[in-house]
Structures are given as structure tokens and as C-alpha cells.
Scaffold this active site. Structure first.
Site, PDB file in Angstrom:
ATOM      1  N   ARG A  14       9.373  24.897  70.892  1.00 54.39           N
ATOM      2  CA  ARG A  14       9.083  24.710  69.460  1.00 54.39           C
ATOM      3  C   ARG A  14       8.768  23.286  69.189  1.00 54.39           C
ATOM      4  O   ARG A  14       9.337  22.403  69.959  1.00 54.39           O
ATOM      5  CB  ARG A  14      10.258  25.010  68.581  1.00 54.39           C
ATOM      6  N   SER A  29       8.602  30.479  62.710  1.00 54.79           N
ATOM      7  CA  SER A  29       9.640  31.144  61.786  1.00 54.79           C
ATOM      8  C   SER A  29       9.733  30.447  60.523  1.00 54.79           C
ATOM      9  O   SER A  29       8.818  30.490  59.710  1.00 54.79           O
ATOM     10  CB  SER A  29      10.738  31.077  62.890  1.00 54.79           C
ATOM     11  N   HIS A  30      10.795  29.819  60.338  1.00 51.79           N
ATOM     12  CA  HIS A  30      11.054  29.231  58.722  1.00 51.79           C
ATOM     13  C   HIS A  30      10.735  27.787  58.883  1.00 51.79           C
ATOM     14  O   HIS A  30      11.246  27.351  57.951  1.00 51.79           O
ATOM     15  CB  HIS A  30      12.471  29.462  58.632  1.00 51.79           C
ATOM     16  N   LYS A  34       8.578  32.432  71.120  1.00 46.95           N
ATOM     17  CA  LYS A  34      10.097  33.345  71.536  1.00 46.95           C
ATOM     18  C   LYS A  34       9.496  34.167  72.464  1.00 46.95           C
ATOM     19  O   LYS A  34       8.734  35.080  72.706  1.00 46.95           O
ATOM     20  CB  LYS A  34      10.617  33.963  70.313  1.00 46.95           C
ATOM     21  N   ASP A  59      11.798  35.788  56.143  1.00 48.13           N
ATOM     22  CA  ASP A  59      11.274  34.599  56.464  1.00 48.13           C
ATOM     23  C   ASP A  59       9.861  34.929  57.232  1.00 48.13           C
ATOM     24  O   ASP A  59       9.205  35.770  56.786  1.00 48.13           O
ATOM     25  CB  ASP A  59      12.333  34.082  57.515  1.00 48.13           C
ATOM     26  N   ASP A 117       8.622  35.073  60.087  1.00 47.76           N
ATOM     27  CA  ASP A 117       8.223  36.200  60.914  1.00 47.76           C
ATOM     28  C   ASP A 117       9.052  37.482  61.075  1.00 47.76           C
ATOM     29  O   ASP A 117       9.254  38.370  61.908  1.00 47.76           O
ATOM     30  CB  ASP A 117       8.335  35.552  62.617  1.00 47.76           C
ATOM     31  N   ASP A 148      12.203  38.210  60.997  1.00 48.11           N
ATOM     32  CA  ASP A 148      13.564  38.711  61.717  1.00 48.11           C
ATOM     33  C   ASP A 148      14.688  38.186  60.759  1.00 48.11           C
ATOM     34  O   ASP A 148      15.888  38.557  61.111  1.00 48.11           O
ATOM     35  CB  ASP A 148      13.395  38.129  62.936  1.00 48.11           C
ATOM     36  N   ARG A 149      14.535  37.671  59.740  1.00 48.58           N
ATOM     37  CA  ARG A 149      15.465  37.210  58.769  1.00 48.58           C
ATOM     38  C   ARG A 149      15.580  37.761  57.371  1.00 48.58           C
ATOM     39  O   ARG A 149      14.380  37.659  56.878  1.00 48.58           O
ATOM     40  CB  ARG A 149      15.764  35.619  58.887  1.00 48.58           C
ATOM     41  N   HIS A 193      19.840  36.897  59.941  1.00 53.43           N
ATOM     42  CA  HIS A 193      19.590  37.814  61.210  1.00 53.43           C
ATOM     43  C   HIS A 193      20.441  38.805  61.247  1.00 53.43           C
ATOM     44  O   HIS A 193      21.988  38.530  61.431  1.00 53.43           O
ATOM     45  CB  HIS A 193      19.630  36.790  62.610  1.00 53.43           C
TER      46      HIS A 193
END
Length: 452
Positions: A12, A100-101, A110, A235, A237, A239-240, A321
Site C-alpha cells: 500500500r 480500501s478505506h 491485496k 467501505d 472495497d 469488505d467492511r 470485517h
């Protein structure tokens, strides 16, 4: 190349500063070589809807194909849709390009190999390969594009049935959930009220991070205005998950995990995994419903690995998550978690606010983040851990969670993704909460000042 882009769970950095075109191509070459040297050849690539994601995907794919790997590109998809494709297409590896966030200037990668996260030492191996220019060079691999979203939607709708229709407000934050969440919930029979469900990688309304209460203000207002049964936020992507009940009250990750755990534990005892920031109320509730509470390290890669080791049906984090192995694949998927929550709500005639009315709400702080340089943050945690170990019971699976005799606790851990220390405190009274917070923060600040 900035070596700090190679993190614990992913790669990242800031686009065009850290993630330049040459660096991104080399990351692709390193990952392709990683897959080839382990006997693999097929790699799936997807990405979120940030403005720079498509160009990063193109560069990354070029690097991967130079090692002889064949690439299937999914286009713009939520991270869990890529995980689903990875399993369904039985790929040897996968990469989701997503920030992501994180702030808008960031992006990242990822990585998965054989349907498991690439993290820790394996990410450091990729860094070494780039530094040593140690790549596989073979004839360029094949390339194809594939649409996966329809199959992903059909899979979720096939797994979850609602006993009655519900009204749900969805805030996709103009991110990847815009592409799928409204479709799935309508297919489940829900009345959907959309908020910021138009994809826009500039995120013009608020940043897609449901752990920040300010980002939920508009959703809370919409839930109250439309008298929705619940509000769901996502979020960047997908996943949250973030949840507000019909009163506009926020349900945090540990509260959601308690609700999901009750449904699963009704079928029999099982280990439920959660991370170190979660409330004592969750631990008590898991035990009360016949489960075995297992506290573990923060991070999606680490949680998924622990789930496999313990054959756990469910795990979760404060950040939203939620990992279902029960009736699912074991990865974190906020779209599926939404469907599971709606199933629980539809099976019970009570409003969402009543479903957890018996779960204690102990006074606690939100997650407190203190800036601390990467090169001293772990040493700072080690030193305060050594101090408290002399006089208190300490859980040290991930930083320091110090336990006090009255049931209060304080957490200090180093973030694996940012130059910060993460703190959280919980007690049985507000007065006690402030006392332990003052004690631990005071000692920690002394240590950090000494190390600077």
C-alpha cells in the site's frame, strides 16, 4: 522504491509517489514469479473504483503476464467478489487493487495464493525479489476479461432467504458496493432506499469508511426519515460493514458479531474469533450462548488463518470485517454480511434495536490513534507491555491488553498499516474509564518521547 509500502497484510502506498509505473510493474513481476515458482500459472485481477485503479491494474497485469502467468481481469468489483471468483474459477493467485478505506491519494494490492492471503514474510519475499531483480521471465501469458458480478449476486441470493420483506437504507459511499448491494438486497425481496449508490471514485459525499461516525450522519438521517428497518454502510472495497438500527443508533463490529454468533451458536458450541479491540460484553455473550471466545490478532489475513486452524464458523473485527465460514467461504464480505443480518431480522418480529437490548454497553472509548513513527511504534508497545506485566494480567497476542481486577481493560497496539499506535479502553463506569485511560496514556507518552 519505498520499502514501507510492503505492509503486514498488503502492499500500500501513495499513487505516483510510492506506486509509480515502474514500481507497479515490478510488483506484478514479483507476484507472477511468486505464483510460477509455486507451480501456478493463473491469476485473477480486479480493482475498486478509485480514479487511479484502472491504470494500476494495467501496469500490474503487464508485469504478471511477463512471467508467463495467464491473467483473467474482472474489471471494477468489490473485493469479496474477487475472492468468490478466485475460488469458483480455481485460480492459482489473485490480486485486488484497492485503497480500501484509506485517503484518496492511496491505493494498494491485496494478494492471494491458493485461496489464502499472502501476508507477513511472504510479502517481504516479494520486496526482496524486486530489490534483487529476481524475476521469472517467460513468454507472455494469456489475457482475458470476465464478468463475475451476476454469478456473485446469484450465489448470495441462493444462500440467503428472508422470512419477510424489510426496508433497508444502503449507503455505498459512491464506492464498489454501489455496483451490487442494491441489486442483491432487492433480489432478496427488500425495499431499498439508496444513498450515494452512484459509483464515483472522487467520493464526493463522504469518505467510504463506516467506522467513522461522521460518515454515517446522512445514513442515520435517512433511516429516521424513511422509517427503514436498518441502515447499512460500506467501505471502499465492500469488505467492511457499518450498521445503524431503526433508531439511528450505530452498531459496532463487536455488537454485530454477538448477533451473528447467537444465530450460529444456536446450532451448537463452536469457537468464535474476535480481535483485541472487542468488548468484554462480546466475550460474556459468546460464553452465555455456549460458544468459546477466542481473542486474536487484528488483520484480515491473520483472522482468516486462525479460522482455518480452529475450524471456526465465524470471526469479526471492530472495523466491520465479518468472516463467515458457516454456510459460506470464510472470507470477509460486507454484502453477504448484510444479507445475513437481514435474515436474522426477518426471522424475528422485534426491531433491530431490541435484538441486542440484553447485551451490556460498558463505558468505552472509541479507537484512539496516536501518531508514532514506524521505526519506534513496536518498541513503544514492547516497553509498556513489560511495565504492566510486572503488576497486572496482560493479554499479548496483539500488543498489550492489560486487565484490571474490576474487569476494566486498556489496549495499546501498533498499527500494521499506518505510523500510529492504537488505543482503546473499557470499564464498568465512566469515572473508572477515565482513570485507566489517563494512567496508560501517561506512561505511553513518556515512552514515546524517550524513543523519539
Amino acid at each position: 522504491m519505498n520499502p514501507s509500502i510492503f505492509r503486514q497484510y498488503d502492499i500500500r502506498g501513495v499513487v505516483e509517489q510510492d506506486l509509480t509505473s515502474p514500481v507497479t510493474i515490478k510488483i506484478g513481476r514479483a507476484f507472477g514469479s511468486y505464483i510460477r515458482r509455486r507451480g501456478g500459472k493463473s491469476v485473477i485481477v480486479g480493482g475498486d473504483n478509485r480514479l487511479h485503479t484502472r491504470s494500476l491494474c494495467k501496469r500490474l497485469i503487464g508485469g504478471i503476464r511477463s512471467t508467463g502467468c495467464d491473467v483473467i481481469e474482472l474489471g471494477t468489483v468489490p473485493t469479496p467478489a474477487l475472492y468468490f471468483a478466485d475460488i469458483e474459477l480455481d485460480a492459482d493467485g489473485s490480486v485486488q487493487v484497492t485503497g480500501s478505506h484509506n485517503p484518496a491519494e492511496f491505493n494498494g494490492f491485496k494478494l492471494s495464493h491458493c485461496h489464502a492471503s499472502v501476508f507477513g514474510e511472504n510479502i517481504q519475499e516479494l520486496k526482496r525479489m524486486i530489490e534483487e531483480n529476481d524475476f521469472v521471465n517467460e513468454a507472455q501469458g494469456k489475457y482475458e476479461e470476465k464478468e463475475i458480478m451476476s454469478d456473485y449476486q446469484d450465489m448470495i441470493v441462493g444462500k440467503v432467504k428472508l422470512e419477510r420483506p424489510l426496508k433497508v437504507a444502503l449507503d455505498a459511499g459512491n464506492a464498489t458496493a454501489s455496483l451490487i448491494a442494491p441489486r442483491v438486497m432487492r433480489a432478496l425481496g427488500c425495499e431499498v432506499v439508496e444513498l450515494y449508490c452512484e459509483p464515483d471514485g472522487t467520493f464526493p459525499n463522504h469518505h467510504p469508511d463506516p467506522t467513522v461516525p461522521e460518515n454515517l450522519v446522512d445514513l442515520i438521517a435517512l433511516v429516521k426519515e424513511t422509517k427503514a428497518d436498518a441502515g447499512i454502510a460500506y467501505d471502499g472495497d465492500s469488505d467492511r460493514i457499518g450498521v445503524v438500527n431503526e433508531k439511528g443508533e450505530i452498531l459496532w463490529g463487536d455488537q454485530l458479531l454477538a448477533l451473528y454468533a447467537r444465530e450460529i451458536l444456536a446450532e451448537g458450541p463452536a469457537p468464535i474469533i474476535f480481535e483485541v479491540k472487542c468488548s468484554t460484553a462480546l466475550i460474556e455473550d459468546i460464553r452465555r450462548h455456549g460458544g468459546k471466545p477466542v481473542m486474536w490478532r487484528t488483520g484480515h489475513s491473520l483472522i482468516k488463518k486462525k479460522m482455518k486452524e480452529m475450524n471456526s464458523p465465524l470471526a469479526g473485527e471492530m472495523s466491520g470485517h465479518i468472516f463467515f465460514k458457516h454456510q459460506y467461504y470464510g472470507f470477509d464480505d460486507a454484502i453477504y454480511a448484510t444479507a445475513r443480518l437481514l435474515r436474522i431480522m426477518a426471522a424475528d418480529k422485534r426491531p433491530l434495536s431490541d435484538l441486542l437490548s440484553d447485551l451490556p454497553r460498558y463505558p468505552s472509548t472509541p479507537e484512539i490513534r496516536i501518531d508514532c513513527p514506524d521505526h519506534i511504534k513496536f518498541e513503544a508497545v514492547n516497553r509498556i507491555l513489560d511495565q504492566f506485566k510486572q503488576t497486572h494480567q496482560v493479554i499479548d497476542v496483539d500488543g498489550m491488553r492489560v486487565l484490571f481486577e474490576d474487569g476494566s481493560w486498556g489496549l495499546v497496539r501498533a498499527s500494521n498499516t499506518q505510523p500510529v499506535l492504537v488505543l482503546r479502553f473499557e470499564a464498568k463506569s465512566e469515572e473508572r474509564l477515565q482513570a485507566i485511560k489517563k494512567e496508560i496514556e501517561g506512561k505511553l507518552c513518556q515512552i514515546v518521547d524517550m524513543l523519539r
